[in-house]
Design a protein around this motif. Structure first.
Motif, PDB file in Angstrom:
ATOM      1  N   ALA A 115     -33.641 -61.978 -60.206  1.00  0.00           N
ATOM      2  CA  ALA A 115     -34.098 -61.072 -59.142  1.00  0.00           C
ATOM      3  C   ALA A 115     -35.489 -60.533 -59.448  1.00  0.00           C
ATOM      4  CB  ALA A 115     -33.104 -59.930 -58.983  1.00  0.00           C
ATOM      5  N   PRO A 116     -36.514 -61.396 -59.425  1.00  0.00           N
ATOM      6  CA  PRO A 116     -37.868 -60.950 -59.782  1.00  0.00           C
ATOM      7  C   PRO A 116     -38.459 -59.948 -58.804  1.00  0.00           C
ATOM      8  CG  PRO A 116     -37.901 -63.171 -58.851  1.00  0.00           C
ATOM      9  CD  PRO A 116     -36.463 -62.822 -59.069  1.00  0.00           C
ATOM     10  N   GLN A 117     -37.888 -59.845 -57.616  1.00  0.00           N
ATOM     11  CA  GLN A 117     -38.409 -58.916 -56.606  1.00  0.00           C
ATOM     12  C   GLN A 117     -37.963 -57.479 -56.847  1.00  0.00           C
ATOM     13  OE1 GLN A 117     -35.909 -61.083 -56.368  1.00  0.00           O
ATOM     14  NE2 GLN A 117     -34.846 -60.996 -54.390  1.00  0.00           N
ATOM     15  N   PHE A 118     -37.101 -57.285 -57.851  1.00  0.00           N
ATOM     16  CA  PHE A 118     -36.583 -55.950 -58.167  1.00  0.00           C
ATOM     17  C   PHE A 118     -37.234 -55.411 -59.439  1.00  0.00           C
ATOM     18  CE2 PHE A 118     -33.251 -57.511 -55.429  1.00  0.00           C
ATOM     19  CZ  PHE A 118     -32.758 -56.375 -54.799  1.00  0.00           C
ATOM     20  N   GLU A 119     -37.414 -54.097 -59.462  1.00  0.00           N
ATOM     21  CA  GLU A 119     -37.805 -53.434 -60.696  1.00  0.00           C
ATOM     22  C   GLU A 119     -36.537 -53.045 -61.444  1.00  0.00           C
ATOM     23  OE1 GLU A 119     -40.399 -49.577 -62.263  1.00  0.00           O
ATOM     24  OE2 GLU A 119     -40.864 -50.528 -60.329  1.00  0.00           O
ATOM     25  N   VAL A 120     -36.496 -53.339 -62.720  1.00  0.00           N
ATOM     26  CA  VAL A 120     -35.314 -53.068 -63.539  1.00  0.00           C
ATOM     27  C   VAL A 120     -35.519 -51.761 -64.284  1.00  0.00           C
ATOM     28  CG1 VAL A 120     -33.838 -53.899 -65.402  1.00  0.00           C
ATOM     29  CG2 VAL A 120     -34.814 -55.530 -63.773  1.00  0.00           C
ATOM     30  N   ILE A 121     -34.594 -50.821 -64.080  1.00  0.00           N
ATOM     31  CA  ILE A 121     -34.693 -49.495 -64.693  1.00  0.00           C
ATOM     32  C   ILE A 121     -33.661 -49.366 -65.796  1.00  0.00           C
ATOM     33  CG2 ILE A 121     -34.592 -47.011 -64.302  1.00  0.00           C
ATOM     34  CD1 ILE A 121     -34.913 -49.133 -61.274  1.00  0.00           C
ATOM     35  N   LYS A 122     -34.111 -49.176 -67.026  1.00  0.00           N
ATOM     36  CA  LYS A 122     -33.207 -48.975 -68.153  1.00  0.00           C
ATOM     37  C   LYS A 122     -32.781 -47.507 -68.145  1.00  0.00           C
ATOM     38  CE  LYS A 122     -35.949 -52.314 -70.782  1.00  0.00           C
ATOM     39  NZ  LYS A 122     -36.793 -52.508 -71.998  1.00  0.00           N
ATOM     40  N   LEU A 155     -34.468 -40.289 -64.046  1.00  0.00           N
ATOM     41  CA  LEU A 155     -34.895 -41.682 -63.999  1.00  0.00           C
ATOM     42  C   LEU A 155     -36.386 -41.753 -63.723  1.00  0.00           C
ATOM     43  CD1 LEU A 155     -32.015 -43.195 -61.803  1.00  0.00           C
ATOM     44  CD2 LEU A 155     -32.282 -43.423 -64.272  1.00  0.00           C
ATOM     45  N   ASP A 156     -37.058 -42.733 -64.321  1.00  0.00           N
ATOM     46  CA  ASP A 156     -38.483 -42.936 -64.078  1.00  0.00           C
ATOM     47  C   ASP A 156     -38.665 -43.841 -62.865  1.00  0.00           C
ATOM     48  OD1 ASP A 156     -39.035 -41.446 -66.376  1.00  0.00           O
ATOM     49  OD2 ASP A 156     -38.839 -43.223 -67.641  1.00  0.00           O
ATOM     50  N   PHE A 157     -37.911 -43.503 -61.805  1.00  0.00           N
ATOM     51  CA  PHE A 157     -37.920 -44.327 -60.599  1.00  0.00           C
ATOM     52  C   PHE A 157     -37.265 -43.513 -59.486  1.00  0.00           C
ATOM     53  CE2 PHE A 157     -36.551 -47.714 -57.733  1.00  0.00           C
ATOM     54  CZ  PHE A 157     -37.623 -48.604 -57.784  1.00  0.00           C
ATOM     55  N   PRO A 158     -37.773 -43.573 -58.262  1.00  0.00           N
ATOM     56  CA  PRO A 158     -37.161 -42.790 -57.168  1.00  0.00           C
ATOM     57  C   PRO A 158     -35.702 -43.180 -56.938  1.00  0.00           C
ATOM     58  CG  PRO A 158     -39.329 -43.610 -56.537  1.00  0.00           C
ATOM     59  CD  PRO A 158     -38.960 -44.311 -57.821  1.00  0.00           C
ATOM     60  N   LEU A 159     -34.839 -42.198 -56.936  1.00  0.00           N
ATOM     61  CA  LEU A 159     -33.410 -42.471 -56.773  1.00  0.00           C
ATOM     62  C   LEU A 159     -33.132 -43.165 -55.440  1.00  0.00           C
ATOM     63  CD1 LEU A 159     -30.681 -41.989 -58.237  1.00  0.00           C
ATOM     64  CD2 LEU A 159     -30.434 -39.912 -56.873  1.00  0.00           C
ATOM     65  N   ASP A 160     -33.834 -42.774 -54.396  1.00  0.00           N
ATOM     66  CA  ASP A 160     -33.591 -43.359 -53.076  1.00  0.00           C
ATOM     67  C   ASP A 160     -33.951 -44.842 -53.015  1.00  0.00           C
ATOM     68  OD1 ASP A 160     -32.512 -41.149 -51.872  1.00  0.00           O
ATOM     69  OD2 ASP A 160     -34.391 -40.457 -50.977  1.00  0.00           O
ATOM     70  N   ASP A 161     -34.795 -45.313 -53.931  1.00  0.00           N
ATOM     71  CA  ASP A 161     -35.235 -46.706 -53.884  1.00  0.00           C
ATOM     72  C   ASP A 161     -34.380 -47.638 -54.729  1.00  0.00           C
ATOM     73  OD1 ASP A 161     -37.287 -46.094 -52.148  1.00  0.00           O
ATOM     74  OD2 ASP A 161     -38.734 -45.724 -53.750  1.00  0.00           O
ATOM     75  N   ILE A 162     -33.331 -47.086 -55.325  1.00  0.00           N
ATOM     76  CA  ILE A 162     -32.406 -47.933 -56.084  1.00  0.00           C
ATOM     77  C   ILE A 162     -31.470 -48.636 -55.114  1.00  0.00           C
ATOM     78  CG2 ILE A 162     -30.453 -47.903 -57.689  1.00  0.00           C
ATOM     79  CD1 ILE A 162     -31.934 -45.622 -59.160  1.00  0.00           C
ATOM     80  N   GLU A 163     -31.419 -49.940 -55.212  1.00  0.00           N
ATOM     81  CA  GLU A 163     -30.599 -50.746 -54.307  1.00  0.00           C
ATOM     82  C   GLU A 163     -29.320 -51.231 -54.986  1.00  0.00           C
ATOM     83  OE1 GLU A 163     -31.300 -54.843 -51.785  1.00  0.00           O
ATOM     84  OE2 GLU A 163     -32.861 -53.292 -51.686  1.00  0.00           O
TER      85      GLU A 163
END
Length: 321
Positions: A24-31, A39-47
């Motif tokens: 899934a290269p189109q996704f950013e992977v959040i550890k 999280l170092d990523f917007p919660l709403d943008d997690i799919e």
């Protein structure tokens, strides 16, 4: 365009992360397994969430901007999750069914043999350097085992039971046949059939229909001195009913890995009974857990990015399993 994220809420190896990125290269992977609250990523943008145990569930379920579409649970049981919220938001839920089959089945026979071969008593005597040979041990060879819940774990229990030359009776929702099970019956027929069993193994999931499934009425239908093992869900057994069954002799021994309330309270009379073996909800733990859970996720992820129906372990929200 806003990035789409896969939140790894369960510890994942470097190799597994590389596999995810390749699929899934189109996704950013959040550890995110070591920082479930930030999280170092917007919660709403997690799919997609991998290893979900309900982290930040309220925010995810109530946000109108959430892009969450699929969560891979960490366990086989899903009763502790916000099922209604997931259903309402049309989020696909997959569980870890099957990853526990081997360790839980081995635990069933470990607990059983601990009692039938006098190992539990020997461990106790060893603490006081007591040499006490008993003459009242049992064989499980030729005994009849009833497996209540014939999913992947139940099937593996049945497979091992056949190696011990045991007769197996299975109980499931509609009585469908299962490999390694000699006879199968529906849950409605359990009360009528349970008197035939020397050993009863509970592997039921927790649903509205299985809460306190094992109650006074059912235990009273057991033959005297039945051996009872619970590796399903704790609340599927009424603890007070089980204690009464132990006291009146319907249950001769109980091997318990799960309980209505966990941890089991120190005041519980179950702790001090010699006819009870307690393990602290560890029957599903094994060294291959991470590998097996990821194998389910990997197969489903391939289908997800191809816009195909997920092939493994999709939860039916009408049944909650």
């Amino acid at each position: 365009m806003t990035n789409k994220g896969i939140w790894l809420a369960y510890e994942t190896t470097k190799e597994q992360i590389e596999t995810i990125k390749k699929i899934a290269p189109q996704f950013e992977v959040i550890k995110g397994w070591d920082k479930t609250n930030e999280l170092d990523f917007p919660l709403d943008d997690i799919e997609i969430i991998y290893g979900f145990k309900g982290q930040r569930s309220k925010e995810l379920m109530e946000s109108k901007n959430s892009r969450l579409k699929w969560v891979q649970g960490q366990a086989a049981g899903v009763d502790f999750l916000d099922i209604q919220g997931l259903k309402r938001n049309k989020i696909v839920l997959t569980n870890g069914s099957g990853i526990h089959s081997i360790p839980i089945a081995e635990s069933v026979f470990g607990m059983l043999l601990t009692y039938t071969r006098g190992i539990q008593e020997a461990i106790k005597n060893q603490q006081t350097s007591t040499w006490n040979q008993t003459e009242s041990l049992m064989e499980i060879n030729g005994k009849t085992m009833m497996i209540v819940g014939t999913g992947k774990i139940g099937k593996e229990v049945g497979r091992i039971a056949k190696a011990f030359n045991m007769k197996t009776i299975g109980i499931n929702s509609n009585g469908h046949t299962v490999e390694f099970i000699d006879e199968t019956y529906s849950q409605e027929e359990l009360k009528k059939q349970v008197c035939r069993a020397d050993i009863v193994v509970n592997i039921l999931p927790l649903t509205s229909k299985t809460s306190h499934f094992f109650n006074d009425e059912l235990f009273d239908s057991f033959k005297d001195k039945t051996l009872f093992l619970n590796v399903g869900r704790g609340p599927s057994v009424d603890s007070l009913s089980l204690i009464r069954a132990l006291e009146n002799g319907k249950v001769g021994f109980a091997g318990l890995d799960v309980f209505e309330q966990e941890p089991l309270v120190k005041e519980s009379p179950l702790w001090n009974r010699e006819d009870v073996l307690i393990t602290p909800h560890i029957s599903g733990i094994a060294e291959h857990f991470k590998k097996r859970l990821f194998a389910i996720f990997e197969e489903n992820l391939k289908a997800y990015v191809a816009n195909e129906t997920l092939p493994l372990n999709v939860i039916d929200y009408e049944k909650n399993y």
